[in-house]
Design a protein around this motif. Structure first.
Motif, PDB file in Angstrom:
ATOM      1  N   UNK A 126      41.120  -2.945  75.318  1.00 56.04           N
ATOM      2  CA  UNK A 126      40.575  -4.297  75.406  1.00 56.04           C
ATOM      3  C   UNK A 126      39.070  -4.244  75.632  1.00 56.04           C
ATOM      4  N   UNK A 127      38.346  -5.121  74.925  1.00 59.36           N
ATOM      5  CA  UNK A 127      36.973  -5.455  75.277  1.00 59.36           C
ATOM      6  C   UNK A 127      37.026  -6.865  75.845  1.00 59.36           C
ATOM      7  N   UNK A 128      36.625  -7.007  77.116  1.00 60.54           N
ATOM      8  CA  UNK A 128      36.857  -8.263  77.840  1.00 60.54           C
ATOM      9  C   UNK A 128      38.339  -8.599  77.734  1.00 60.54           C
ATOM     10  N   UNK A 129      38.708  -9.790  77.225  1.00 62.18           N
ATOM     11  CA  UNK A 129      40.127 -10.155  77.135  1.00 62.18           C
ATOM     12  C   UNK A 129      40.672 -10.049  75.717  1.00 62.18           C
ATOM     13  N   UNK A 130      39.884  -9.476  74.799  1.00 56.96           N
ATOM     14  CA  UNK A 130      40.330  -9.357  73.413  1.00 56.96           C
ATOM     15  C   UNK A 130      40.754  -7.925  73.109  1.00 56.96           C
ATOM     16  N   UNK A 131      41.963  -7.787  72.525  1.00 57.52           N
ATOM     17  CA  UNK A 131      42.453  -6.469  72.189  1.00 57.52           C
ATOM     18  C   UNK A 131      41.694  -5.925  70.977  1.00 57.52           C
ATOM     19  N   UNK A 132      41.386  -4.635  71.023  1.00 60.34           N
ATOM     20  CA  UNK A 132      40.690  -3.950  69.941  1.00 60.34           C
ATOM     21  C   UNK A 132      41.663  -2.971  69.300  1.00 60.34           C
ATOM     22  N   UNK A 133      41.710  -2.980  67.971  1.00 59.16           N
ATOM     23  CA  UNK A 133      42.667  -2.150  67.249  1.00 59.16           C
ATOM     24  C   UNK A 133      41.951  -1.065  66.447  1.00 59.16           C
ATOM     25  N   UNK A 134      42.648   0.032  66.201  1.00 58.64           N
ATOM     26  CA  UNK A 134      42.292   1.112  65.274  1.00 58.64           C
ATOM     27  C   UNK A 134      41.252   2.076  65.848  1.00 58.64           C
ATOM     28  N   UNK A 135      40.107   1.562  66.264  1.00 60.09           N
ATOM     29  CA  UNK A 135      39.087   2.428  66.865  1.00 60.09           C
ATOM     30  C   UNK A 135      38.069   1.561  67.594  1.00 60.09           C
ATOM     31  N   UNK A 136      37.248   2.212  68.407  1.00 59.86           N
ATOM     32  CA  UNK A 136      36.216   1.483  69.135  1.00 59.86           C
ATOM     33  C   UNK A 136      35.227   0.854  68.153  1.00 59.86           C
ATOM     34  N   UNK A 137      34.691  -0.285  68.538  1.00 61.71           N
ATOM     35  CA  UNK A 137      33.700  -0.939  67.691  1.00 61.71           C
ATOM     36  C   UNK A 137      32.332  -0.293  67.897  1.00 61.71           C
ATOM     37  N   UNK A 138      31.698  -0.013  66.781  1.00 64.66           N
ATOM     38  CA  UNK A 138      30.383   0.613  66.804  1.00 64.66           C
ATOM     39  C   UNK A 138      29.322  -0.467  67.018  1.00 64.66           C
ATOM     40  N   UNK A 139      28.535  -0.388  68.091  1.00 67.11           N
ATOM     41  CA  UNK A 139      27.514  -1.416  68.305  1.00 67.11           C
ATOM     42  C   UNK A 139      26.428  -1.415  67.236  1.00 67.11           C
ATOM     43  N   UNK A 140      26.339  -0.333  66.446  1.00 65.98           N
ATOM     44  CA  UNK A 140      25.365  -0.297  65.357  1.00 65.98           C
ATOM     45  C   UNK A 140      25.959  -0.775  64.041  1.00 65.98           C
ATOM     46  N   UNK A 141      27.241  -1.036  63.999  1.00 64.91           N
ATOM     47  CA  UNK A 141      27.871  -1.490  62.759  1.00 64.91           C
ATOM     48  C   UNK A 141      27.626  -2.980  62.565  1.00 64.91           C
ATOM     49  N   UNK A 142      27.320  -3.334  61.350  1.00 64.98           N
ATOM     50  CA  UNK A 142      27.082  -4.740  61.028  1.00 64.98           C
ATOM     51  C   UNK A 142      27.814  -5.068  59.738  1.00 64.98           C
ATOM     52  N   UNK A 143      28.323  -6.288  59.672  1.00 64.26           N
ATOM     53  CA  UNK A 143      28.957  -6.771  58.446  1.00 64.26           C
ATOM     54  C   UNK A 143      28.233  -8.045  58.007  1.00 64.26           C
ATOM     55  N   UNK A 144      27.741  -8.030  56.780  1.00 64.10           N
ATOM     56  CA  UNK A 144      27.173  -9.235  56.170  1.00 64.10           C
ATOM     57  C   UNK A 144      28.089  -9.657  55.042  1.00 64.10           C
ATOM     58  N   UNK A 145      28.496 -10.917  55.048  1.00 60.78           N
ATOM     59  CA  UNK A 145      29.380 -11.456  54.022  1.00 60.78           C
ATOM     60  C   UNK A 145      28.615 -12.550  53.301  1.00 60.78           C
ATOM     61  N   UNK A 146      28.307 -12.306  52.021  1.00 66.52           N
ATOM     62  CA  UNK A 146      27.399 -13.186  51.289  1.00 66.52           C
ATOM     63  C   UNK A 146      28.030 -13.724  50.015  1.00 66.52           C
ATOM     64  N   UNK A 147      27.906 -15.040  49.824  1.00 69.84           N
ATOM     65  CA  UNK A 147      28.282 -15.643  48.548  1.00 69.84           C
ATOM     66  C   UNK A 147      27.339 -15.131  47.475  1.00 69.84           C
ATOM     67  N   UNK A 148      27.879 -14.852  46.291  1.00 74.01           N
ATOM     68  CA  UNK A 148      27.063 -14.275  45.228  1.00 74.01           C
ATOM     69  C   UNK A 148      27.367 -14.947  43.900  1.00 74.01           C
TER      70      UNK A 148
END
Length: 257
Positions: A126-148
């Motif tokens: 858990x991070x705070x009260x949210x369960x985290x799955x698969x692996x730890x979240x990388x603080x340097x990882x970013x996701x941008x989702x853009x309409x194209x």
């Protein structure tokens, strides 16, 4: 039960970057129905070549569940390690906790004496009260989702099976660009729903499709979709993306991807 996660390859030729970061989040680990680690003083070992690892102060770990193990090995960046089994109630996980003894790199010195857990050998994170799955979240990882308005065309088994000028492009740190297409722009008659499910700590639960070959047989799990992504990822809800290695080719604005 979900399938084991398939982690996308990182660029093997990229220079290796390694650093240690402090996480401001409260991180907890559960095993056999009890919290065995709980801290706001967690350090994260992260790199562009391996998944991030949480390290807890020994004082934040329930040491009553740690039983010394004879297992030991050299870690690729941290040097010599020592291991513990975890025992709680009638549950036991061999070599599930570990620590660096004396990291050779001075930049990793803050990790000495801290405890890490092998992700899938404990029950919940858990991070705070949210369960985290698969692996730890990388603080340097970013996701941008853009309409194209780019033109994405995908061929499979010698035929054009997806053609869109309204894709959603997902850019994720260290990973190839993914092209998410409206179902209306995909030949759904060439896809069959698969039972495969995987989790992503950043996007949620993915459902899969297999491709129908001309002879009626299936090429397993060539495409996926997040039917109900986590709150941060609403733009890809219900769209379809394809594995480049599972189809003949993908073109972006007429050029092979």
């Amino acid at each position: 039960m979900t399938a084991a996660p398939r982690l996308q390859p990182r660029e093997a030729t990229a220079p290796q970057l390694i650093n240690v970061l402090h996480s401001p989040k409260r991180v907890r680990v559960k095993f056999a129905g009890r919290v065995i680690a709980d801290s706001r003083n967690v350090l994260v070992l992260r790199s562009n070549h391996f998944l991030p690892i949480y390290f807890f102060p020994l004082s934040a770990v329930d040491q009553s569940v740690l039983k010394p193990s004879k297992h030991g090995q050299q870690h690729a960046v941290g040097g010599e390690t020592k291991y513990w089994d975890i025992e709680a109630g009638d549950r036991r996980a061999a070599d599930a906790a570990w620590s660096f003894t004396a990291p050779p790199d001075e930049n990793l010195a803050p990790l000495a004496g801290r405890v890490a857990f092998t992700w899938n050998l404990v029950d919940q994170w858990f991070e705070e009260e949210e369960e985290v799955f698969v692996h730890a979240r990388d603080p340097y990882a970013r996701i941008d989702v853009l309409q194209s308005a780019s033109h994405v065309a995908i061929w499979f088994d010698g035929e054009l099976i997806a053609d869109s000028r309204r894709p959603v492009l997902l850019f994720e740190t260290h990973l190839p660009t993914r092209f998410y297409l409206p179902p209306e722009d995909v030949r759904l008659d060439r896809l069959r729903a698969s039972l495969t499910r995987t989790r992503c700590p950043y996007k949620g639960i993915a459902s899969y499709w297999s491709g129908v070959l001309k002879d009626g047989s299936l090429s397993e799990d060539i495409a996926w979709s997040y039917r109900d992504p986590i709150a941060e990822m609403p733009k890809i809800k219900g769209l379809i993306a394809f594995y480049p290695q599972a189809v003949d080719r993908i073109h972006l604005d007429g050029q092979p991807v």
